[in-house]
Design a protein around this motif. Structure first.
Motif, PDB file in Angstrom:
ATOM      1  N   PHE A   1      37.844  42.038  34.574  1.00 25.04           N
ATOM      2  CA  PHE A   1      36.916  40.993  35.020  1.00 25.04           C
ATOM      3  C   PHE A   1      36.697  41.051  36.531  1.00 25.04           C
ATOM      4  O   PHE A   1      35.559  41.012  37.019  1.00 25.04           O
ATOM      5  CB  PHE A   1      37.459  39.621  34.620  1.00 25.04           C
ATOM      6  N   LEU A   2      37.787  41.152  37.282  1.00 28.45           N
ATOM      7  CA  LEU A   2      37.683  41.186  38.743  1.00 28.45           C
ATOM      8  C   LEU A   2      36.966  42.443  39.218  1.00 28.45           C
ATOM      9  O   LEU A   2      36.156  42.393  40.153  1.00 28.45           O
ATOM     10  CB  LEU A   2      39.078  41.116  39.363  1.00 28.45           C
ATOM     11  N   ALA A   3      37.262  43.574  38.590  1.00 27.21           N
ATOM     12  CA  ALA A   3      36.629  44.830  38.996  1.00 27.21           C
ATOM     13  C   ALA A   3      35.116  44.743  38.867  1.00 27.21           C
ATOM     14  O   ALA A   3      34.373  45.247  39.721  1.00 27.21           O
ATOM     15  CB  ALA A   3      37.165  45.983  38.152  1.00 27.21           C
ATOM     16  N   ILE A   4      34.633  44.081  37.797  1.00 27.42           N
ATOM     17  CA  ILE A   4      33.191  43.931  37.590  1.00 27.42           C
ATOM     18  C   ILE A   4      32.613  42.878  38.533  1.00 27.42           C
ATOM     19  O   ILE A   4      31.564  43.081  39.154  1.00 27.42           O
ATOM     20  CB  ILE A   4      32.899  43.553  36.126  1.00 27.42           C
ATOM     21  N   THR A   5      33.318  41.754  38.674  1.00 29.65           N
ATOM     22  CA  THR A   5      32.821  40.643  39.494  1.00 29.65           C
ATOM     23  C   THR A   5      32.676  41.040  40.954  1.00 29.65           C
ATOM     24  O   THR A   5      31.692  40.686  41.618  1.00 29.65           O
ATOM     25  CB  THR A   5      33.763  39.435  39.378  1.00 29.65           C
ATOM     26  N   ILE A   6      33.648  41.772  41.471  1.00 29.40           N
ATOM     27  CA  ILE A   6      33.618  42.168  42.882  1.00 29.40           C
ATOM     28  C   ILE A   6      32.393  43.026  43.191  1.00 29.40           C
ATOM     29  O   ILE A   6      31.822  42.950  44.272  1.00 29.40           O
ATOM     30  CB  ILE A   6      34.925  42.904  43.255  1.00 29.40           C
TER      31      ILE A   6
ATOM     32  N   LYS B   1      27.440  39.853  47.017  1.00 22.26           N
ATOM     33  CA  LYS B   1      26.412  40.250  47.976  1.00 22.26           C
ATOM     34  C   LYS B   1      26.915  40.025  49.391  1.00 22.26           C
ATOM     35  O   LYS B   1      27.769  39.183  49.638  1.00 22.26           O
ATOM     36  CB  LYS B   1      25.135  39.440  47.736  1.00 22.26           C
ATOM     37  N   HIS B   2      26.343  40.771  50.321  1.00 22.79           N
ATOM     38  CA  HIS B   2      26.650  40.637  51.741  1.00 22.79           C
ATOM     39  C   HIS B   2      28.136  40.850  52.018  1.00 22.79           C
ATOM     40  O   HIS B   2      28.722  40.200  52.879  1.00 22.79           O
ATOM     41  CB  HIS B   2      26.216  39.260  52.262  1.00 22.79           C
ATOM     42  N   LYS B   3      28.752  41.723  51.277  1.00 21.46           N
ATOM     43  CA  LYS B   3      30.151  42.068  51.494  1.00 21.46           C
ATOM     44  C   LYS B   3      30.244  43.569  51.777  1.00 21.46           C
ATOM     45  O   LYS B   3      29.274  44.310  51.664  1.00 21.46           O
ATOM     46  CB  LYS B   3      30.989  41.707  50.260  1.00 21.46           C
ATOM     47  N   ASN B   4      31.451  43.992  52.136  1.00 19.91           N
ATOM     48  CA  ASN B   4      31.685  45.408  52.415  1.00 19.91           C
ATOM     49  C   ASN B   4      31.704  46.182  51.098  1.00 19.91           C
ATOM     50  O   ASN B   4      32.737  46.341  50.455  1.00 19.91           O
ATOM     51  CB  ASN B   4      33.027  45.547  53.147  1.00 19.91           C
ATOM     52  N   LYS B   5      30.541  46.671  50.674  1.00 23.69           N
ATOM     53  CA  LYS B   5      30.411  47.288  49.355  1.00 23.69           C
ATOM     54  C   LYS B   5      31.224  48.570  49.231  1.00 23.69           C
ATOM     55  O   LYS B   5      31.744  48.888  48.163  1.00 23.69           O
ATOM     56  CB  LYS B   5      28.939  47.542  49.044  1.00 23.69           C
ATOM     57  N   SER B   6      31.320  49.342  50.328  1.00 24.32           N
ATOM     58  CA  SER B   6      32.071  50.595  50.250  1.00 24.32           C
ATOM     59  C   SER B   6      33.552  50.327  49.995  1.00 24.32           C
ATOM     60  O   SER B   6      34.203  51.049  49.239  1.00 24.32           O
ATOM     61  CB  SER B   6      31.887  51.399  51.535  1.00 24.32           C
ATOM     62  N   ALA B   7      34.090  49.278  50.625  1.00 23.53           N
ATOM     63  CA  ALA B   7      35.487  48.915  50.394  1.00 23.53           C
ATOM     64  C   ALA B   7      35.666  48.291  49.020  1.00 23.53           C
ATOM     65  O   ALA B   7      36.645  48.573  48.315  1.00 23.53           O
ATOM     66  CB  ALA B   7      35.969  47.952  51.479  1.00 23.53           C
TER      67      ALA B   7
ATOM     68  N   ILE C   1      54.587  46.441  36.489  1.00 19.40           N
ATOM     69  CA  ILE C   1      53.887  45.254  35.986  1.00 19.40           C
ATOM     70  C   ILE C   1      53.682  44.274  37.131  1.00 19.40           C
ATOM     71  O   ILE C   1      52.589  43.729  37.329  1.00 19.40           O
ATOM     72  CB  ILE C   1      54.685  44.588  34.843  1.00 19.40           C
ATOM     73  N   GLY C   2      54.748  44.076  37.906  1.00 19.42           N
ATOM     74  CA  GLY C   2      54.666  43.162  39.055  1.00 19.42           C
ATOM     75  C   GLY C   2      53.654  43.626  40.084  1.00 19.42           C
ATOM     76  O   GLY C   2      52.847  42.833  40.592  1.00 19.42           O
ATOM     77  N   ILE C   3      53.678  44.927  40.414  1.00 15.68           N
ATOM     78  CA  ILE C   3      52.739  45.462  41.395  1.00 15.68           C
ATOM     79  C   ILE C   3      51.303  45.317  40.908  1.00 15.68           C
ATOM     80  O   ILE C   3      50.411  44.906  41.658  1.00 15.68           O
ATOM     81  CB  ILE C   3      53.048  46.948  41.685  1.00 15.68           C
ATOM     82  N   SER C   4      51.066  45.613  39.633  1.00 14.66           N
ATOM     83  CA  SER C   4      49.714  45.545  39.081  1.00 14.66           C
ATOM     84  C   SER C   4      49.178  44.121  39.112  1.00 14.66           C
ATOM     85  O   SER C   4      48.035  43.883  39.519  1.00 14.66           O
ATOM     86  CB  SER C   4      49.709  46.074  37.640  1.00 14.66           C
ATOM     87  N   ILE C   5      49.992  43.171  38.683  1.00 20.55           N
ATOM     88  CA  ILE C   5      49.552  41.772  38.701  1.00 20.55           C
ATOM     89  C   ILE C   5      49.339  41.307  40.133  1.00 20.55           C
ATOM     90  O   ILE C   5      48.399  40.563  40.438  1.00 20.55           O
ATOM     91  CB  ILE C   5      50.579  40.881  37.976  1.00 20.55           C
ATOM     92  N   PHE C   6      50.195  41.763  41.044  1.00 18.40           N
ATOM     93  CA  PHE C   6      50.074  41.380  42.445  1.00 18.40           C
ATOM     94  C   PHE C   6      48.771  41.891  43.048  1.00 18.40           C
ATOM     95  O   PHE C   6      48.180  41.239  43.914  1.00 18.40           O
ATOM     96  CB  PHE C   6      51.278  41.919  43.215  1.00 18.40           C
ATOM     97  N   ILE C   7      48.307  43.044  42.579  1.00 15.89           N
ATOM     98  CA  ILE C   7      47.042  43.593  43.063  1.00 15.89           C
ATOM     99  C   ILE C   7      45.889  42.653  42.734  1.00 15.89           C
ATOM    100  O   ILE C   7      44.929  42.529  43.500  1.00 15.89           O
ATOM    101  CB  ILE C   7      46.782  44.982  42.447  1.00 15.89           C
ATOM    102  N   PHE C   8      45.997  41.960  41.597  1.00  9.62           N
ATOM    103  CA  PHE C   8      44.923  41.045  41.212  1.00  9.62           C
ATOM    104  C   PHE C   8      44.764  39.905  42.214  1.00  9.62           C
ATOM    105  O   PHE C   8      43.681  39.336  42.347  1.00  9.62           O
ATOM    106  CB  PHE C   8      45.179  40.480  39.811  1.00  9.62           C
ATOM    107  N   VAL C   9      45.858  39.563  42.889  1.00  4.75           N
ATOM    108  CA  VAL C   9      45.781  38.527  43.920  1.00  4.75           C
ATOM    109  C   VAL C   9      44.808  38.960  45.013  1.00  4.75           C
ATOM    110  O   VAL C   9      44.018  38.156  45.523  1.00  4.75           O
ATOM    111  CB  VAL C   9      47.179  38.246  44.523  1.00  4.75           C
ATOM    112  N   ILE C  10      44.865  40.250  45.377  1.00  4.04           N
ATOM    113  CA  ILE C  10      43.921  40.792  46.360  1.00  4.04           C
ATOM    114  C   ILE C  10      42.489  40.613  45.861  1.00  4.04           C
ATOM    115  O   ILE C  10      41.584  40.253  46.611  1.00  4.04           O
ATOM    116  CB  ILE C  10      44.194  42.283  46.612  1.00  4.04           C
ATOM    117  N   GLY C  11      42.269  40.870  44.577  1.00  3.66           N
ATOM    118  CA  GLY C  11      40.943  40.732  44.002  1.00  3.66           C
ATOM    119  C   GLY C  11      40.416  39.314  44.099  1.00  3.66           C
ATOM    120  O   GLY C  11      39.285  39.086  44.535  1.00  3.66           O
TER     121      GLY C  11
END
Length: 373
Positions: free
Chosen positions: A20-25, A29-35, A219-229
């Motif tokens: 969901f986050l990968a698609i939503t990000i 608009k008006h964000k750093n699209k390359s990042a 598992i912890g690292i992967s879920i923690f990455i979602f926080v960045i999203g």
């Protein structure tokens, strides 16, 4: 088959949220699209890792075990992707930044090992695993994953350090995102250290830290990455600055006297008459456009003539304006935080730090001393 119903739920929610986050990000608009493109890939990678853990815990068979080996290639691409994301996110001259192919060589070798393992029938493969013929390979994969992730974690720490050094010469306000990224890297470092300890304990001392181990840590690292999203959805875009790979060996050439005088007069008028420092999100670029000169010239003047960074120079005038408000007893009608916002600060912590640096005291103690006087 083991029953891990609650863990299944956590993993399923993690996988769905990652997608969901990968698609939503990508829709921002008006964000750093390359990042954000790299961030979406990282989120999908995290979802794939969680899928692998779900298969391992819930549907583990000899056939599925072989496929989890392929999924584990994630541990070799996580580090390079995070480094690429940070470069594109923080630095203006890194929109198209990509790492060379050899950074992904460990991942390629891992895939080759998977292809090799698939050359055996499932019966022969199971016998080889039971006999320990793949133990050296499994040991090398995990050890290589640890070393790889520590290497890119170190590179990310260096990038953040470089950004923080240059940030004070480009912006006059605190950016929550860079503080969050620092916190994120510290947390990832803790995960990696725990992974290293668990790996050494299990392989060299036959000691298990169950349930802490390779699977639960990722598992912890992967879920923690979602926080960045989620954080990237609500936080403003990070102010990007040029990444200076190497500092020039020779001292920067001094500006002409007439240019120095023009910048001096322009700065004085902008800060003392127009009070440009009241703009909360003021940047060096804003000031250079105001003075009709380059950011390089103003930065040179502040560093070599005023002996100050842009951040400290602007906050000096903000503190002076705040002191005027205290002299006018405005603090009796407004909170200290409200007054600090009025003079251009964007957070309480930034104001307190700048005030203490300027006045060698806290705002509250300073006001108490004024009352006594």
């Amino acid at each position: 088959m083991q029953s891990f119903e609650f863990l299944d739920l956590i993993l399923f929610l993690g996988i769905s949220q990652g997608v969901f986050l990968a698609i939503t990000i990508q829709m921002l608009k008006h964000k750093n699209k390359s990042a954000n493109m790299i961030l979406s890939i990282i989120l999908m990678v995290a979802a794939v890792m969680l899928l692998g853990r779900m298969i391992y815990f819930r549907f583990l068979t000899p056939i599925m075990f072989r496929w989890t080996i392929l999924i584990d290639v994630v541990i070799f691409i996580f580090g390079p992707l995070c480094y690429t994301y940070l470069r594109r996110l923080a630095f203006s001259n890194s929109d198209d930044y990509k790492l060379s192919w050899f950074h992904y060589l460990p991942a390629m070798l891992h895939i080759l090992f998977f292809i090799y393992s698939m050359s055996f029938s499932i019966g022969v493969y199971s016998e080889k695993v039971a006999a320990g013929e793949f133990n050296v390979a499994f040991f090398g994969i995990e050890a290589g994953g640890i070393l790889s992730n520590f290497y890119y974690w170190y590179l990310n720490i260096r990038l953040i350090k470089k950004y923080r050094i240059e940030e004070k010469n480009n912006v006059s306000f605190k950016q929550n995102l860079i503080s969050f990224l620092t916190f994120f890297q510290i947390s990832i470092g803790i995960f990696l250290i725990t992974w290293l300890i668990s790996f050494c304990a299990g392989n060299f001392f036959s000691y298990s830290f169950y349930p802490i181990g390779y699977d639960t840590l990722w598992i912890g690292i992967s879920i923690f990455i979602f926080v960045i999203g989620y954080y990237s959805l609500k936080e403003p875009e990070l102010f990007r600055i040029p990444l200076i790979i190497e500092k020039p060996k020779l001292a920067q050439q001094r500006l002409p006297a007439e240019e120095i005088l023009a910048i001096k007069k322009g700065l004085r008028y902008a800060v003392e008459e127009e009070k440009i420092f009241l703009k909360m999100n003021l940047t060096l670029r804003d000031l250079s456009e105001k003075l009709n000169t380059s950011t390089h010239n103003i930065s040179w003047y502040l560093n070599h003539v005023s002996k100050s960074s842009f951040y400290d120079y602007i906050n000096h005038y903000r503190i002076k304006e705040f002191l005027k408000k205290i002299e006018n007893n405005e603090h009796t009608h407004h909170t200290i935080l409200a007054l600090s916002m009025d003079v251009g600060f964007n957070s309480k912590s930034t104001f307190n730090k700048a005030f203490k640096l300027e006045m060698k005291d806290t705002p509250s103690n300073y006001i108490k001393r004024c009352k006594v006087a």
